[in-house]
Design an enzyme around this catalytic site. Sequence first.
Site, PDB file in Angstrom:
ATOM      1  N   GLY A 132       0.814  -1.223   0.000  1.00  0.00           N
ATOM      2  CA  GLY A 132       0.000   0.000   0.000  1.00  0.00           C
ATOM      3  C   GLY A 132       0.841   1.263   0.000  1.00  0.00           C
ATOM      4  O   GLY A 132       0.933   1.960   1.018  1.00  0.00           O
ATOM      5  N   TYR A 133       1.466   1.539  -1.114  1.00  0.00           N
ATOM      6  CA  TYR A 133       2.270   2.765  -1.246  1.00  0.00           C
ATOM      7  C   TYR A 133       1.496   3.850  -2.014  1.00  0.00           C
ATOM      8  O   TYR A 133       1.217   4.914  -1.496  1.00  0.00           O
ATOM      9  CB  TYR A 133       3.570   2.492  -2.014  1.00  0.00           C
ATOM     10  CG  TYR A 133       4.702   1.874  -1.220  1.00  0.00           C
ATOM     11  CD1 TYR A 133       4.521   1.381   0.066  1.00  0.00           C
ATOM     12  CD2 TYR A 133       5.978   1.788  -1.774  1.00  0.00           C
ATOM     13  CE1 TYR A 133       5.579   0.819   0.770  1.00  0.00           C
ATOM     14  CE2 TYR A 133       7.043   1.232  -1.075  1.00  0.00           C
ATOM     15  CZ  TYR A 133       6.834   0.747   0.197  1.00  0.00           C
ATOM     16  OH  TYR A 133       7.890   0.188   0.871  1.00  0.00           O
ATOM     17  N   GLU A 251      13.812  -5.615  -3.750  1.00  0.00           N
ATOM     18  CA  GLU A 251      13.229  -6.121  -5.000  1.00  0.00           C
ATOM     19  C   GLU A 251      14.293  -6.496  -6.016  1.00  0.00           C
ATOM     20  O   GLU A 251      14.060  -7.303  -6.880  1.00  0.00           O
ATOM     21  CB  GLU A 251      12.295  -5.072  -5.611  1.00  0.00           C
ATOM     22  CG  GLU A 251      10.948  -5.037  -4.923  1.00  0.00           C
ATOM     23  CD  GLU A 251       9.870  -4.433  -5.799  1.00  0.00           C
ATOM     24  OE1 GLU A 251       9.954  -3.226  -6.031  1.00  0.00           O
ATOM     25  OE2 GLU A 251       8.962  -5.164  -6.212  1.00  0.00           O
ATOM     26  N   GLU A 376      11.262   6.860 -16.425  1.00  0.00           N
ATOM     27  CA  GLU A 376      11.767   8.236 -16.282  1.00  0.00           C
ATOM     28  C   GLU A 376      12.365   8.423 -14.886  1.00  0.00           C
ATOM     29  O   GLU A 376      13.424   9.042 -14.729  1.00  0.00           O
ATOM     30  CB  GLU A 376      10.638   9.250 -16.519  1.00  0.00           C
ATOM     31  CG  GLU A 376      10.172   9.336 -17.977  1.00  0.00           C
ATOM     32  CD  GLU A 376       9.397   8.106 -18.433  1.00  0.00           C
ATOM     33  OE1 GLU A 376       8.712   7.475 -17.600  1.00  0.00           O
ATOM     34  OE2 GLU A 376       9.481   7.774 -19.637  1.00  0.00           O
TER      35      GLU A 376
HETATM   36  C1  LIG Z   1       0.250  -3.012 -12.970  1.00  0.00           C
HETATM   37  C2  LIG Z   1       0.591  -2.113 -11.853  1.00  0.00           C
HETATM   38  C3  LIG Z   1       0.660  -2.615 -10.556  1.00  0.00           C
HETATM   39  C4  LIG Z   1       0.937  -1.770  -9.492  1.00  0.00           C
HETATM   40  N1  LIG Z   1       0.970  -2.295  -8.228  1.00  0.00           N
HETATM   41  C5  LIG Z   1       1.158  -1.467  -7.169  1.00  0.00           C
HETATM   42  C6  LIG Z   1       1.087  -1.958  -5.840  1.00  0.00           C
HETATM   43  O1  LIG Z   1       0.877  -3.163  -5.616  1.00  0.00           O
HETATM   44  N2  LIG Z   1       1.252  -1.109  -4.825  1.00  0.00           N
HETATM   45  C7  LIG Z   1       1.514   0.218  -5.021  1.00  0.00           C
HETATM   46  O2  LIG Z   1       1.682   0.940  -4.047  1.00  0.00           O
HETATM   47  N3  LIG Z   1       1.578   0.743  -6.270  1.00  0.00           N
HETATM   48  C8  LIG Z   1       1.399  -0.079  -7.349  1.00  0.00           C
HETATM   49  N4  LIG Z   1       1.442   0.449  -8.630  1.00  0.00           N
HETATM   50  C9  LIG Z   1       1.586   1.883  -8.806  1.00  0.00           C
HETATM   51  C10 LIG Z   1       2.887   2.346  -9.449  1.00  0.00           C
HETATM   52  O3  LIG Z   1       3.958   2.232  -8.563  1.00  0.00           O
HETATM   53  C11 LIG Z   1       2.666   3.791  -9.945  1.00  0.00           C
HETATM   54  O4  LIG Z   1       1.766   3.719 -11.036  1.00  0.00           O
HETATM   55  C12 LIG Z   1       3.947   4.456 -10.408  1.00  0.00           C
HETATM   56  O5  LIG Z   1       4.762   4.756  -9.295  1.00  0.00           O
HETATM   57  C13 LIG Z   1       3.675   5.743 -11.200  1.00  0.00           C
HETATM   58  O6  LIG Z   1       2.826   6.615 -10.530  1.00  0.00           O
HETATM   59  P1  LIG Z   1       1.548   7.240 -11.263  1.00  0.00           P
HETATM   60  O7  LIG Z   1       0.763   6.126 -11.791  1.00  0.00           O
HETATM   61  O8  LIG Z   1       0.915   8.158 -10.310  1.00  0.00           O
HETATM   62  O9  LIG Z   1       2.125   8.058 -12.495  1.00  0.00           O
HETATM   63  P2  LIG Z   1       2.728   9.539 -12.467  1.00  0.00           P
HETATM   64  O10 LIG Z   1       3.678   9.677 -11.349  1.00  0.00           O
HETATM   65  O11 LIG Z   1       1.633  10.520 -12.579  1.00  0.00           O
HETATM   66  O12 LIG Z   1       3.567   9.530 -13.809  1.00  0.00           O
HETATM   67  C14 LIG Z   1       2.994   9.770 -15.108  1.00  0.00           C
HETATM   68  C15 LIG Z   1       4.150   9.926 -16.101  1.00  0.00           C
HETATM   69  O13 LIG Z   1       4.954  11.055 -15.714  1.00  0.00           O
HETATM   70  C16 LIG Z   1       6.296  10.685 -15.589  1.00  0.00           C
HETATM   71  N5  LIG Z   1       6.946  11.425 -14.517  1.00  0.00           N
HETATM   72  C17 LIG Z   1       6.523  11.571 -13.242  1.00  0.00           C
HETATM   73  N6  LIG Z   1       7.419  12.261 -12.520  1.00  0.00           N
HETATM   74  C18 LIG Z   1       8.442  12.557 -13.341  1.00  0.00           C
HETATM   75  C19 LIG Z   1       9.684  13.244 -13.190  1.00  0.00           C
HETATM   76  N7  LIG Z   1      10.074  13.750 -12.020  1.00  0.00           N
HETATM   77  N8  LIG Z   1      10.489  13.325 -14.259  1.00  0.00           N
HETATM   78  C20 LIG Z   1      10.122  12.802 -15.451  1.00  0.00           C
HETATM   79  N9  LIG Z   1       8.991  12.163 -15.663  1.00  0.00           N
HETATM   80  C21 LIG Z   1       8.153  12.031 -14.621  1.00  0.00           C
HETATM   81  C22 LIG Z   1       6.239   9.196 -15.264  1.00  0.00           C
HETATM   82  O14 LIG Z   1       7.431   8.551 -15.606  1.00  0.00           O
HETATM   83  C23 LIG Z   1       5.078   8.711 -16.095  1.00  0.00           C
HETATM   84  O15 LIG Z   1       5.513   8.448 -17.390  1.00  0.00           O
HETATM   85  C24 LIG Z   1       1.160  -0.393  -9.705  1.00  0.00           C
HETATM   86  C25 LIG Z   1       1.096   0.110 -11.007  1.00  0.00           C
HETATM   87  C26 LIG Z   1       0.813  -0.721 -12.066  1.00  0.00           C
HETATM   88  C27 LIG Z   1       0.751  -0.145 -13.438  1.00  0.00           C
END
Ligand SMILES: Cc1cc2nc3c(=O)[nH]c(=O)nc-3n(C[C@H](O)[C@H](O)[C@H](O)COP(=O)(O)OP(=O)(O)OC[C@H]3O[C@@H](n4cnc5c(N)ncnc54)[C@H](O)[C@@H]3O)c2cc1C
Lengths: 394, 390
Positions: A132-133, A251, A376
């Site tokens: 739950g992150y 990981e 990224e």
């Molecule tokens: C299949 C799947 C399973 C998952 N399982 C879990 C889970 O079990 N538990 C959990 O806690 N999370 C989980 N996640 C969440 C995952 O860790 C997040 O989706 C990820 O950290 C990206 O966050 P966001 O979706 O909010 O995208 P955003 O942070 O909004 O990013 C959108 C885009 O912007 C880019 N971006 C963002 N910040 C920057 C920066 N500083 N510089 C350049 N580019 C940037 C990103 O690279 C991305 O391309 C899961 C995600 C998926 C897809």
Amino acid sequence: MNIGFSAADEHFRQQVAQWMQEHLSGQYNELRFRGGPGDEDFAPGLRKQWERELAAGRWVGAGWAIEHGGRGLSINQQVIFYEEYARAGGPGRMGHIGEGLVGPTLAAFGTPGQQQRFLPAILSGQHFWCQGYSEPGAGSDLANIKTRASLDSESGQWLISGQKIWTSLAHESDWCFVLARTEPGSVGHRGLSFLLVPMAQAQIRVQPIRQLTGTSEFNEVFFDQARTAADNLIGQPGDGWKIAMALLGFERGVSTLGQQMQFQNELDEVVRIAKANGAAQDPIMRQRIAQAWSGLRVLRYNSLRMLSGVQDGSLRPEATIYKLAWSTWHLELGKLAMDVLGPEAELLAAAPYELTRLQALFLFTRADTIYGGSNEIQRNIIAERALGMPREAR
Amino acid sequence: MELALTEEQRMIQESAERFLAQVASSGAVRTAMAAESGLDHTAWARIARELYWPALAIPEEYGGLGLGFVEVCLLQEQLGRCLLPTPFFATCCMGIPALLLSRNQGLKNLWLPRLAAGEISASLAWTSAPRWDDSGVQVYAQSCAGGYRLNGQYLYVIDGAECDLLIIAARTPGSIGEAGIRLFAVSALTPGISRQQQPTLDQTRRFSTITLNDVVLNDEHLLSEPGLGWPLLRDVLHMACIGLAAEQTGGAQKVLDLTLTYIGGREQFGRSIASFQAVKHRCADLMLAVECARSASYYGACIADQCLNIDGDPSAQLQLAEAAATAKIHASEGFFNCAAESIQLHGGVGFTWEYDPHLYFKRARASEQLLGTPAFHREQLARHIFGERP
Ligand SMILES: Cc1cc2nc3c(=O)[nH]c(=O)nc-3n(C[C@H](O)[C@H](O)[C@H](O)COP(=O)(O)OP(=O)(O)OC[C@H]3O[C@@H](n4cnc5c(N)ncnc54)[C@H](O)[C@@H]3O)c2cc1C
């Protein structure tokens, strides 16, 4: 440097292979090569039972220290176990988060009491965990967490309120580790804590999210005054960020070799299809398949380097490339699989939306470059930590 | 299974780095580039006769130090960093492996002690066409009274005009493919051999064209056993690819380091250009490429090491071809990308003769071609993957 395994290690390899052959049979046959990324919602009940089968063979937590109930296998033996597991078609591990993330975190940061309470149920395949992150406002910027937790003086328990999102397999989990803000008014990575929370309570609501694969492996999780015992906080209040980051480091462990064996299974299937449908005669396809094949060798050599030498737990600069390397490779494999299949790739396994294995691969690899730190973010980490370039404005 | 350097290997690496920092400045490289021989003979004399680098992988019974190909590759990586033109690559990654793999004891006794002592350098002359497989072998060895009469021309012989010992490949008239190939070891001064150095785009490594005009050799010059000429040549070429990949890795790392230093110090828009994310992300991708090249070349070095060692792991032989191809593909691409991006990220000064990126760019391009392009090696792998040859 040397590339061979010792005779004792090769003997161990035979033991693992034999165990897998004997046990991954009968009712478990249908699990072979299933349940991996993109297929994680396949037969969860049977896969949990399989975890207990593994546990009975003492293969769960085999790499953990003996004092924590593990077998204390050497790095080489762990590599061998993961390789043979994947070679035999061992299914995607329902217990992966507990074994690979929670266990090492508790071993490093938990009290003896916490270790005794949580580790045995992971080792026996009784408890399954979720992570739950992420939150709607805290993705790449994970420190922007809004979920709050406070100690309730009356019950002596933590009360947790807020929302998590993208929580994989939350609907199949007994416990969740939650990153929550325990210091009111704090911002960023200060004031966060790492809490272990039981899922079976009315104050937690799990809402599946339909993925582009049509299946629902991840969820929204709503906490409304959800409860957990006071001593289910790991480390001290405010240590959450430090622990969360350490956990992500776990990981990049030995399981990478098993993951690569699974990649090899996927690539083998692509090669088989290319031979059967004539793509193997196409010069461009030959180039791409050979590039994928050699790229997978390189992933393996990268891992072997990462796992060799000093094992002081420190993240060496070359280890920062790992996630970017494999996710990029896997993404290309997904595309290659579709291109080798040609128009055939358009036909579903069944209506309404049952994907073939390679379709699932193609679609799910689009997530590989997002979760666990997007590409990224990985590039930022490499540039800043390994190359010492200026940090992003934060 | 351990893919990390031993203490001794780390010492070899560090002392090589220290030595080359003294002798192989950009100025020294440019002086050697302008010399007629194209080599830094002074540095080579110290490398060969004070530091005993060529002796490293030669067994003690021939006066060598009895270490292996991993150590050779570590030195190649360091030499690749500084681009110092020396005969080390041709001598230690082609000439010496050919002798080590041969079973002609007389030839080994004749040449290995002199190579170990640093008295001579060696190279490999084998292809007569812009091809890097058996079809390139087009010099013919006609049987004659007392031996063989060789005629034809070799292309792209590395440091060919300067070396003392030549390993040469020739085929029986009428033979094609892998059949009919023989490998000989001869003094470069043998009558009938003429050598012509070619001007090259990459001035840090010279090629020569070598013409054989009725060169008469006999069985004493023969490195290969009957029917085994191609397997021997092929294995040497694989080892050369691995050694070259180590050198490319060093070049890639160094040109990335140069780039990072430059962009760290250059300001535009009131800030360091290294702080722009577009720049950071490109550098991250380059580091990924360098580490992949390094992993592939280290693994290849371990495999080659086992193949050269009589007590080595026999399964290594089965992996040599794929390990060589993998190393050559990833090191070639990594080096080229690092060098090309270096010019771009240096801006205008990257386009000058004075700054070093062009030296790496030209070396990267030449090394990518040498011994087969990535596309060539992928095609070799494809045949293996699809089981199209044994
Ligand atoms: C299949 C799947 C399973 C998952 N399982 C879990 C889970 O079990 N538990 C959990 O806690 N999370 C989980 N996640 C969440 C995952 O860790 C997040 O989706 C990820 O950290 C990206 O966050 P966001 O979706 O909010 O995208 P955003 O942070 O909004 O990013 C959108 C885009 O912007 C880019 N971006 C963002 N910040 C920057 C920066 N500083 N510089 C350049 N580019 C940037 C990103 O690279 C991305 O391309 C899961 C995600 C998926 C897809």
